[in-house]
Write a protein that holds these residues in place. Structure first.
Motif, short mmCIF file in Angstrom:
data_model
loop_
_atom_site.label_atom_id
_atom_site.label_comp_id
_atom_site.label_asym_id
_atom_site.label_seq_id
_atom_site.Cartn_x
_atom_site.Cartn_y
_atom_site.Cartn_z
N ARG A 169 0.86 -1.22 0.02
CA ARG A 169 0.05 -0.10 0.10
C ARG A 169 1.13 1.41 -0.05
NH1 ARG A 169 -2.81 -0.13 4.94
NH2 ARG A 169 -2.18 -2.31 5.48
N ARG A 170 1.89 1.24 0.64
CA ARG A 170 2.67 2.43 0.77
C ARG A 170 3.49 2.61 -0.45
NH1 ARG A 170 8.24 2.23 4.02
NH2 ARG A 170 8.77 4.45 3.60
N ARG A 171 3.67 1.54 -1.18
CA ARG A 171 4.53 1.68 -2.62
C ARG A 171 3.57 2.43 -3.59
NH1 ARG A 171 6.16 -3.61 -3.03
NH2 ARG A 171 7.75 -4.07 -1.35
N GLU A 172 2.12 1.88 -3.57
CA GLU A 172 1.07 2.18 -4.35
C GLU A 172 0.86 3.59 -4.36
OE1 GLU A 172 -2.17 -0.34 -3.83
OE2 GLU A 172 -1.19 -2.08 -5.03
N LYS A 173 0.68 4.02 -2.83
CA LYS A 173 0.79 5.54 -2.72
C LYS A 173 1.71 6.25 -3.03
CE LYS A 173 -0.49 8.44 1.65
NZ LYS A 173 -0.33 8.52 2.94
N SER A 174 2.96 5.97 -2.86
CA SER A 174 4.08 7.07 -3.17
C SER A 174 4.00 6.98 -4.67
CB SER A 174 5.20 6.25 -2.73
OG SER A 174 5.58 5.16 -3.26
N ILE B 210 3.69 10.26 -7.10
CA ILE B 210 4.71 10.77 -8.11
C ILE B 210 3.86 10.97 -9.70
CG2 ILE B 210 6.38 9.89 -9.50
CD1 ILE B 210 7.48 8.34 -6.85
N ALA B 211 2.82 9.96 -9.63
CA ALA B 211 2.08 10.44 -11.14
C ALA B 211 1.38 11.65 -11.06
CB ALA B 211 1.16 9.12 -10.94
N LYS B 212 0.74 11.67 -9.72
CA LYS B 212 0.08 12.95 -9.65
C LYS B 212 0.94 14.19 -9.66
CE LYS B 212 -3.03 13.61 -6.33
NZ LYS B 212 -3.81 13.54 -5.12
N GLU B 213 2.03 14.06 -9.29
CA GLU B 213 2.99 15.29 -9.36
C GLU B 213 3.69 15.43 -10.85
OE1 GLU B 213 7.71 16.12 -7.98
OE2 GLU B 213 6.10 15.27 -6.34
#
Length: 53
Positions: free
Chosen positions: A37-42, A46-49
């Motif tokens: 979950r932490r990897r998916e969130k990060s 990054i994709a949003k940024e």
């Protein structure tokens, strides 16, 4: 040990073995799912940024 005692002892052993496996595997599974979950969130952040640029 009498023969009529062996079946209950085997059943108790199996139940205890399942309990030990659960006690070991549940925290391991929880840790790996937390990492996932932490990897998916990060990666989503990054994709949003990248999209906002």
């Amino acid at each position: 040990m009498f023969s009529h005692e062996s079946i209950p002892l085997i059943i108790i052993f199996i139940i205890l073995l399942l309990g030990v496996l659960t006690a070991v595997l549940h925290p391991v599974h929880a840790f790996y799912s937390w990492l996932q979950r932490r990897r998916e969130k990060s990666s989503a952040e990054i994709a949003k940024e990248v999209d906002s640029r």
